[in-house]
Scaffold this motif. Sequence first.
Motif, PDB file in Angstrom:
ATOM      1  N   GLU A   1       0.993   4.264  -2.656  1.00  0.00           N
ATOM      2  CA  GLU A   1       0.628   5.610  -2.207  1.00  0.00           C
ATOM      3  C   GLU A   1       1.771   6.586  -2.442  1.00  0.00           C
ATOM      4  O   GLU A   1       1.550   7.732  -2.839  1.00  0.00           O
ATOM      5  CB  GLU A   1       0.250   5.579  -0.721  1.00  0.00           C
ATOM      6  N   ARG A   2       2.991   6.146  -2.218  1.00  0.00           N
ATOM      7  CA  ARG A   2       4.160   7.000  -2.455  1.00  0.00           C
ATOM      8  C   ARG A   2       4.228   7.404  -3.930  1.00  0.00           C
ATOM      9  O   ARG A   2       4.417   8.577  -4.258  1.00  0.00           O
ATOM     10  CB  ARG A   2       5.433   6.261  -2.050  1.00  0.00           C
TER      11      ARG A   2
ATOM     12  N   SER B   1       1.330  13.177  -8.254  1.00  0.00           N
ATOM     13  CA  SER B   1       0.156  14.045  -8.155  1.00  0.00           C
ATOM     14  C   SER B   1       0.458  15.499  -8.502  1.00  0.00           C
ATOM     15  O   SER B   1      -0.456  16.260  -8.791  1.00  0.00           O
ATOM     16  CB  SER B   1      -0.430  13.990  -6.742  1.00  0.00           C
TER      17      SER B   1
ATOM     18  N   TYR C   1       0.836  -1.205   0.000  1.00  0.00           N
ATOM     19  CA  TYR C   1       0.000   0.000   0.000  1.00  0.00           C
ATOM     20  C   TYR C   1       0.874   1.259   0.000  1.00  0.00           C
ATOM     21  O   TYR C   1       0.632   2.194  -0.765  1.00  0.00           O
ATOM     22  CB  TYR C   1      -0.935   0.009   1.214  1.00  0.00           C
ATOM     23  N   CYS C   2       1.890   1.281   0.846  1.00  0.00           N
ATOM     24  CA  CYS C   2       2.751   2.461   0.959  1.00  0.00           C
ATOM     25  C   CYS C   2       3.519   2.726  -0.330  1.00  0.00           C
ATOM     26  O   CYS C   2       3.686   3.886  -0.719  1.00  0.00           O
ATOM     27  CB  CYS C   2       3.717   2.306   2.125  1.00  0.00           C
TER      28      CYS C   2
ATOM     29  N   ARG D   1       1.765   7.439  -6.081  1.00  0.00           N
ATOM     30  CA  ARG D   1       0.616   8.290  -6.375  1.00  0.00           C
ATOM     31  C   ARG D   1       0.898   9.726  -5.964  1.00  0.00           C
ATOM     32  O   ARG D   1       0.655  10.666  -6.716  1.00  0.00           O
ATOM     33  CB  ARG D   1      -0.639   7.781  -5.656  1.00  0.00           C
ATOM     34  N   ARG D   2       1.427   9.899  -4.755  1.00  0.00           N
ATOM     35  CA  ARG D   2       1.712  11.250  -4.261  1.00  0.00           C
ATOM     36  C   ARG D   2       2.826  11.929  -5.050  1.00  0.00           C
ATOM     37  O   ARG D   2       2.767  13.124  -5.309  1.00  0.00           O
ATOM     38  CB  ARG D   2       2.057  11.209  -2.781  1.00  0.00           C
TER      39      ARG D   2
END
Length: 65
Positions: free
Chosen positions: A29-30, A36, A25-26, A32-33
């Motif tokens: 998410e990393r 972004s 997940y991390c 994705r961020r």
Amino acid sequence: MSLSEQTTDQAVEGLGASALDFLAYCNAERERRLNSGEAFDQEAFEQAVEMVLSKLRVLADEGWL
């Protein structure tokens, strides 16, 4: 140790299923961020992940996970 280093076989060896799910997940998410275009404190994010993984290792060693 950075998140990218966490994905090596040696780093994930001995991690329980919960820690591996969290790490996956991390990593997502990393990415994705980072993609972004918004402000992202990668160092703080990785420190937080390391703290959680450390706690998950302790819990697994104690038989809680």
